[in-house]
Design an enzyme around this catalytic site. Structure first.
Site, short mmCIF file in Angstrom:
data_model
loop_
_atom_site.label_atom_id
_atom_site.label_comp_id
_atom_site.label_asym_id
_atom_site.label_seq_id
_atom_site.Cartn_x
_atom_site.Cartn_y
_atom_site.Cartn_z
N CYS A 22 -36.51 -43.94 -11.40
CA CYS A 22 -37.55 -44.50 -10.48
C CYS A 22 -38.51 -45.16 -11.18
CB CYS A 22 -38.39 -43.39 -9.65
SG CYS A 22 -37.19 -42.67 -8.28
N HIS B 99 -34.13 -41.66 -3.89
CA HIS B 99 -35.45 -40.97 -3.97
C HIS B 99 -36.49 -41.68 -3.23
CE1 HIS B 99 -34.65 -39.06 -8.26
NE2 HIS B 99 -33.42 -39.01 -7.33
N CYS C 92 -39.36 -40.07 -11.44
CA CYS C 92 -38.27 -39.90 -12.71
C CYS C 92 -38.03 -41.18 -13.46
CB CYS C 92 -36.90 -39.23 -12.12
SG CYS C 92 -35.94 -40.56 -11.34
N GLU D 249 -39.20 -43.15 -3.85
CA GLU D 249 -39.86 -44.38 -4.37
C GLU D 249 -39.17 -45.36 -4.15
OE1 GLU D 249 -41.15 -40.71 -7.14
OE2 GLU D 249 -39.37 -41.39 -6.19
#
Length: 155
Positions: free
Chosen positions: A89, A56, A86, A58
């Site tokens: 993350c 992801h 999410c 992040e």
């Protein structure tokens, strides 16, 4: 905390990075680490590109920032991201000890900050400040366009 002119500036830059992710076939999400008004790192979703669901934006931005500054602790960092982090993350943000998170739009299916879980509001050994709601219309349209094109490919 509240949204500043700097937050708007950095999110504007990030909006352009999110488009890159969308063009490469990943959900158009981008993240950036800023420390002392300097951009330290960027990341955009690469989970489709690399067939790895942990890639992801992040996570990638935090890993790169940690390598650059030589410390896994990002106390003084602001993480900007186009989409609400999410749960995975949000947990990583807590572990990286990020000081502040600013995100554009909420994520009703997997959001770990305000939508599905409120990880930053739980008392841990680290507190993350957060703000959201920058470029909402533009980011929602970017997501809608991406998923519309994706659905058209499946027909």
């Amino acid at each position: 905390m509240s949204i500043s002119k700097y937050d708007i500036f950095y999110m504007g830059k990030l909006f352009e990075v999110a488009k890159i992710a969308g063009c490469s076939g990943d959900v158009p999400v981008a993240a950036m680490i800023v420390i002392d008004d300097a951009i330290i790192s960027y990341g955009h979703n690469r989970k489709e590109e690399k067939s790895n669901p942990t890639l992801h934006a992040e996570i990638l931005a935090m890993e790169k920032a940690s390598q650059i500054i030589g410390d896994w602790r990002l106390y003084d960092a602001t993480l900007y991201t186009t989409l609400e982090p999410c749960v995975m993350c949000a947990g990583a943000i807590l572990h990286f000890r990020v000081g502040r998170v600013v995100f554009g739009i909420t994520e009703p299916k997997f959001g770990g900050v305000v939508s599905k879980a409120n990880l930053f509001d739980i008392k841990f050994n680290h507190k993350v400040e957060y703000d959201y709601g920058i470029f909402e219309d533009e980011l929602k349209n970017l997501m809608k366009d991406f998923f519309k094109k994706l659905r058209c490919k499946d027909i």
